[in-house]
Design a protein around this motif. Structure first.
Motif, PDB file in Angstrom:
ATOM      1  N   ALA A  52      51.666  36.543  37.501  1.00 29.15           N
ATOM      2  CA  ALA A  52      50.369  36.831  36.897  1.00 29.15           C
ATOM      3  C   ALA A  52      50.389  36.696  35.382  1.00 29.15           C
ATOM      4  N   ALA A  53      51.528  36.974  34.763  1.00 24.70           N
ATOM      5  CA  ALA A  53      51.573  36.957  33.299  1.00 24.70           C
ATOM      6  C   ALA A  53      52.990  36.688  32.824  1.00 24.70           C
ATOM      7  N   ILE A  54      53.083  36.167  31.611  1.00 22.04           N
ATOM      8  CA  ILE A  54      54.356  36.040  30.903  1.00 22.04           C
ATOM      9  C   ILE A  54      54.170  36.739  29.567  1.00 22.04           C
ATOM     10  N   LEU A  55      54.911  37.816  29.346  1.00 22.32           N
ATOM     11  CA  LEU A  55      54.835  38.554  28.089  1.00 22.32           C
ATOM     12  C   LEU A  55      56.071  38.233  27.259  1.00 22.32           C
ATOM     13  N   TYR A  56      55.839  37.772  26.045  1.00 23.00           N
ATOM     14  CA  TYR A  56      56.948  37.414  25.167  1.00 23.00           C
ATOM     15  C   TYR A  56      57.357  38.604  24.320  1.00 23.00           C
ATOM     16  N   THR A  57      58.665  38.856  24.299  1.00 22.65           N
ATOM     17  CA  THR A  57      59.190  39.926  23.468  1.00 22.65           C
ATOM     18  C   THR A  57      58.999  39.563  22.007  1.00 22.65           C
TER      19      THR A  57
ATOM     20  N   PHE B   9      51.601  43.350  24.042  1.00 23.91           N
ATOM     21  CA  PHE B   9      52.694  44.306  24.205  1.00 23.91           C
ATOM     22  C   PHE B   9      52.481  44.962  25.569  1.00 23.91           C
ATOM     23  N   ASP B  10      53.520  45.090  26.424  1.00 27.77           N
ATOM     24  CA  ASP B  10      53.300  45.642  27.767  1.00 27.77           C
ATOM     25  C   ASP B  10      52.666  47.025  27.707  1.00 27.77           C
ATOM     26  N   TYR B  11      53.088  47.836  26.763  1.00 25.51           N
ATOM     27  CA  TYR B  11      52.513  49.176  26.563  1.00 25.51           C
ATOM     28  C   TYR B  11      51.052  49.062  26.145  1.00 25.51           C
ATOM     29  N   GLY B  12      50.744  48.092  25.283  1.00 23.17           N
ATOM     30  CA  GLY B  12      49.365  47.908  24.837  1.00 23.17           C
ATOM     31  C   GLY B  12      48.455  47.425  25.948  1.00 23.17           C
ATOM     32  N   GLN B  13      48.930  46.447  26.734  1.00 22.49           N
ATOM     33  CA  GLN B  13      48.113  45.935  27.829  1.00 22.49           C
ATOM     34  C   GLN B  13      47.859  47.015  28.869  1.00 22.49           C
TER      35      GLN B  13
ATOM     36  N   ASN C 191      58.006  45.103  13.069  1.00 22.89           N
ATOM     37  CA  ASN C 191      57.849  43.902  13.870  1.00 22.89           C
ATOM     38  C   ASN C 191      56.405  43.847  14.401  1.00 22.89           C
ATOM     39  N   PRO C 192      56.022  42.768  15.095  1.00 22.63           N
ATOM     40  CA  PRO C 192      54.620  42.647  15.511  1.00 22.63           C
ATOM     41  C   PRO C 192      54.111  43.750  16.428  1.00 22.63           C
ATOM     42  N   ASN C 193      54.996  44.519  17.051  1.00 22.59           N
ATOM     43  CA  ASN C 193      54.558  45.610  17.920  1.00 22.59           C
ATOM     44  C   ASN C 193      54.494  46.948  17.196  1.00 22.59           C
ATOM     45  N   GLY C 194      54.708  46.932  15.871  1.00 22.55           N
ATOM     46  CA  GLY C 194      54.584  48.143  15.075  1.00 22.55           C
ATOM     47  C   GLY C 194      55.859  48.959  14.979  1.00 22.55           C
ATOM     48  N   LYS C 195      56.942  48.500  15.606  1.00 22.61           N
ATOM     49  CA  LYS C 195      58.208  49.211  15.525  1.00 22.61           C
ATOM     50  C   LYS C 195      58.939  48.825  14.239  1.00 22.61           C
ATOM     51  N   ILE C 196      59.815  49.700  13.759  1.00 27.15           N
ATOM     52  CA  ILE C 196      60.634  49.380  12.598  1.00 27.15           C
ATOM     53  C   ILE C 196      61.561  48.221  12.949  1.00 27.15           C
ATOM     54  N   ASP C 197      61.596  47.207  12.084  1.00 33.97           N
ATOM     55  CA  ASP C 197      62.417  46.015  12.317  1.00 33.97           C
ATOM     56  C   ASP C 197      63.825  46.271  11.800  1.00 33.97           C
ATOM     57  N   ARG C 198      64.672  46.786  12.673  1.00 34.09           N
ATOM     58  CA  ARG C 198      66.034  47.152  12.286  1.00 34.09           C
ATOM     59  C   ARG C 198      66.885  45.930  11.959  1.00 34.09           C
ATOM     60  N   VAL C 199      66.633  44.827  12.639  1.00 38.53           N
ATOM     61  CA  VAL C 199      67.410  43.619  12.374  1.00 38.53           C
ATOM     62  C   VAL C 199      67.158  43.128  10.952  1.00 38.53           C
ATOM     63  N   LYS C 200      65.900  43.118  10.531  1.00 43.22           N
ATOM     64  CA  LYS C 200      65.572  42.693   9.175  1.00 43.22           C
ATOM     65  C   LYS C 200      66.166  43.640   8.146  1.00 43.22           C
ATOM     66  N   LEU C 201      66.087  44.941   8.425  1.00 45.32           N
ATOM     67  CA  LEU C 201      66.673  45.929   7.507  1.00 45.32           C
ATOM     68  C   LEU C 201      68.168  45.684   7.348  1.00 45.32           C
ATOM     69  N   ALA C 202      68.862  45.450   8.450  1.00 46.05           N
ATOM     70  CA  ALA C 202      70.304  45.223   8.400  1.00 46.05           C
ATOM     71  C   ALA C 202      70.636  43.967   7.613  1.00 46.05           C
ATOM     72  N   GLN C 203      69.794  42.948   7.772  1.00 50.27           N
ATOM     73  CA  GLN C 203      70.034  41.687   7.055  1.00 50.27           C
ATOM     74  C   GLN C 203      69.804  41.840   5.557  1.00 50.27           C
ATOM     75  N   GLU C 204      68.852  42.691   5.187  1.00 50.74           N
ATOM     76  CA  GLU C 204      68.485  42.819   3.775  1.00 50.74           C
ATOM     77  C   GLU C 204      69.290  43.879   3.028  1.00 50.74           C
ATOM     78  N   PHE C 205      69.944  44.786   3.752  1.00 49.70           N
ATOM     79  CA  PHE C 205      70.626  45.898   3.075  1.00 49.70           C
ATOM     80  C   PHE C 205      71.855  45.385   2.318  1.00 49.70           C
ATOM     81  N   ARG C 206      71.979  45.866   1.091  1.00 54.05           N
ATOM     82  CA  ARG C 206      73.147  45.578   0.264  1.00 54.05           C
ATOM     83  C   ARG C 206      73.684  46.876  -0.274  1.00 54.05           C
ATOM     84  N   PRO C 207      75.005  47.193  -0.068  1.00 52.80           N
ATOM     85  CA  PRO C 207      75.573  48.443  -0.582  1.00 52.80           C
ATOM     86  C   PRO C 207      75.449  48.549  -2.114  1.00 52.80           C
TER      87      PRO C 207
END
Length: 509
Positions: free
Chosen positions: A156-161, A205-209, A493-509
């Motif tokens: 019936a549907a294909i939902l993309y992550t 978003f499956d939760y949104g739909q 990210n597009p679903n409103g969650k914190i984008d941890r991957v981007k944060l990890a990529q951008e963080f510099r000690p």
């Protein structure tokens, strides 16, 4: 409301679950009763079937929460097509990937979005249709399709992550997946025909739909809203007499930072949360602001829609728990060898039962990694989703999230849950949101970095000192962060969650 014992139906039958003259959909576009919704779905389905005559053809939609966007899941199903909703926040390159990967034969969207597509973004064989064409079909298409007779296992549907960890992958959902998900949620939320749901989350978003589908399964009214600020949400909740709100933690944080009109807050009967855990301080703020509302913490993953919920009566006594399995879900906590864990022993959450999706679209390799035979102890058997999330079950049968196995911080030989650090951090005065990351360190393997957003009432130096004292009192030495940073805000990210991957990529000690 449909019984939990009833057989799954084609998903487009949801527009017949309510009383004919009851309002099913309301918004800036006006209202549709259930009878009008059924007729509109029939006309839109007829237009879609003529535009895409191939049975099983994929139809993508790229728009905000318009009337057309709300009808597309039902109309595509009635036309024998497969709906591919695209998050309206995605850009042309991401949309190009979804169109190519899904083999979409039609993309309908707002003209402004379609105009951003560049040469090569739209694959050969995919037509474009401005949103106005679909709206015109809803209002006056000459033909009408009756309810479909699709089988429960038909696609019936294909939902993309969201694709925060790589290119989005399409999760295949059957009519049974969507129908049983809607019926399950409507039952455990105790939705009724008198309920009115303000639909804030993206419909891709499956939760949104499910905001739409579960509301219609109960015969209630769905009110879709594209909003810019928390005040927009408050105004809509007041205007439309809203009883039900669904959100993710960052949205609840924003909504609790503004005072609500007492009469609007008192009208809310339930608040539902998924996409991340609610912290104890946030739960307390929600309870104080919305004293008449039941709070439903929930856990889910797109590959099996929804897995667990915590009964509102347990939220005060067990605010950290994910709860127990929802109707139609079997949840097991297993060791690497597939055997069941004992009480309070961490293990991988495995979801079995009819809510398990059909796999990833045209991706046998990744499907085989995540969709595997259920553990021997499963009552359902068959194929289950191995989530990759580490949880534990207590003696009362309540589940608690430990962390994603691939997100655990491995520091000085210790496996550390970022969630545990974050929950302690936000208990400190003035801290609103926290994200713990692992960053490469020669001595430790990975050092802990703690990123924070504060209210601003306390000077940062003082806030950091208070936080460090609080962390020392609450966490062992190996869980103390090496780096503490204050930020103005977190990327989403597009679903409103914190984008941890981007944060990890951008963080510099």
């Amino acid at each position: 409301m449909t019984s939990l014992d009833s057989e799954p139906q084609p998903i487009d039958h949801l527009c017949r679950e309510g009383t004919a003259d009851a309002i099913a959909l309301e918004g800036r576009f006006g209202t549709l009763s259930y009878a009008e919704l059924d007729a509109a779905v029939g006309r839109l389905a007829a237009w879609l079937a003529q535009t895409v005559p191939q049975t099983g053809g994929r139809v993508a939609s790229w728009m905000g929460k318009t009337r057309l966007a709300c009808l597309m899941p039902l109309a595509c199903a009635r036309a024998g097509l497969v709906h591919v909703p695209v998050n309206p926040l995605l850009k042309h390159m991401q949309v190009a990937h979804i169109l190519a990967d899904s083999g979409a034969r039609l993309l309908t969207g707002t003209k402004s979005r379609l105009d951003t597509l560049e040469a090569g973004n739209v694959p050969q064989g995919c037509d474009l249709a401005a949103e106005g064409e679909g709206e015109a079909a809803i209002d006056g298409w000459r033909d009408f399709l009756p309810p479909s007779s699709a089988g429960p296992d038909e696609l019936a549907a294909i939902l993309y992550t969201s694709g925060s960890t790589g290119r989005p992958k399409g999760v295949m959902l059957s009519h049974a997946n969507l129908w049983l998900g809607a019926v399950s949620v409507a039952h455990y939320l105790r939705l009724s025909p008198q309920d009115r749901t303000l639909c804030l989350l993206p419909l891709s978003f499956d939760y949104g739909q499910n905001q739409l589908l579960s509301t219609w399964a109960a015969g209630g009214c769905a009110v879709p809203l594209d909003y810019l600020t928390p005040r927009d949400v408050m105004k809509a909740a007041s205007k439309y007499d809203i009883t039900t709100l669904a959100g993710v933690p960052p949205l609840w944080v924003q909504l609790t930072e503004h005072p609500w009109p007492p009469e609007t807050a008192a009208r809310l009967k339930r608040l539902t949360n998924s996409g991340g855990a609610l912290t104890r301080p946030l739960v307390k703020r929600l309870q104080d602001m919305f004293p008449q509302a039941d709070i439903y913490p929930m856990y889910g993953l797109t590959e099996a829609f929804r897995s667990t919920y915590l009964d509102p009566s347990l939220v005060s006594s067990h605010p950290d728990s994910m709860g127990k399995a929802i109707p139609f879900a079997e949840i097991l906590v297993v060791r690497p060898d597939g055997s069941l864990t004992v009480d309070d022993e961490p293990g991988e959450l495995v979801h079995a039962g009819p809510l398990v999706a059909k796999g990833y679209w045209q991706d046998a390799e990744r499907t085989a990694e995540r969709f595997r035979p259920a553990p021997p102890a499963s009552l359902y058997g068959g194929i289950a989703v191995w989530s990759g999330d580490m949880v534990r079950r207590d003696a009362e049968g309540l589940l608690y999230f430990v962390g994603r196995d691939d997100a655990m911080i491995k520091s000085a030989g210790n496996r550390i849950s970022p969630t545990e650090i974050e929950e302690v951090a936000v208990q400190s005065s003035d801290i609103v949101e926290a994200v713990a990351l692992g960053t490469p360190d020669e001595r430790l393997g990975a050092a802990i970095a703690l990123l924070l957003r504060q209210r601003g009432d306390i000077e940062q130096g003082q806030a950091e000192h208070m936080l460090k004292e609080h962390l020392k009192a609450q966490l062992p030495n190996f869980m103390q962060p090496k780096y503490i940073r204050f930020v103005e805000g977190f990327p989403r990210n597009p679903n409103g969650k914190i984008d941890r991957v981007k944060l990890a990529q951008e963080f510099r000690p």
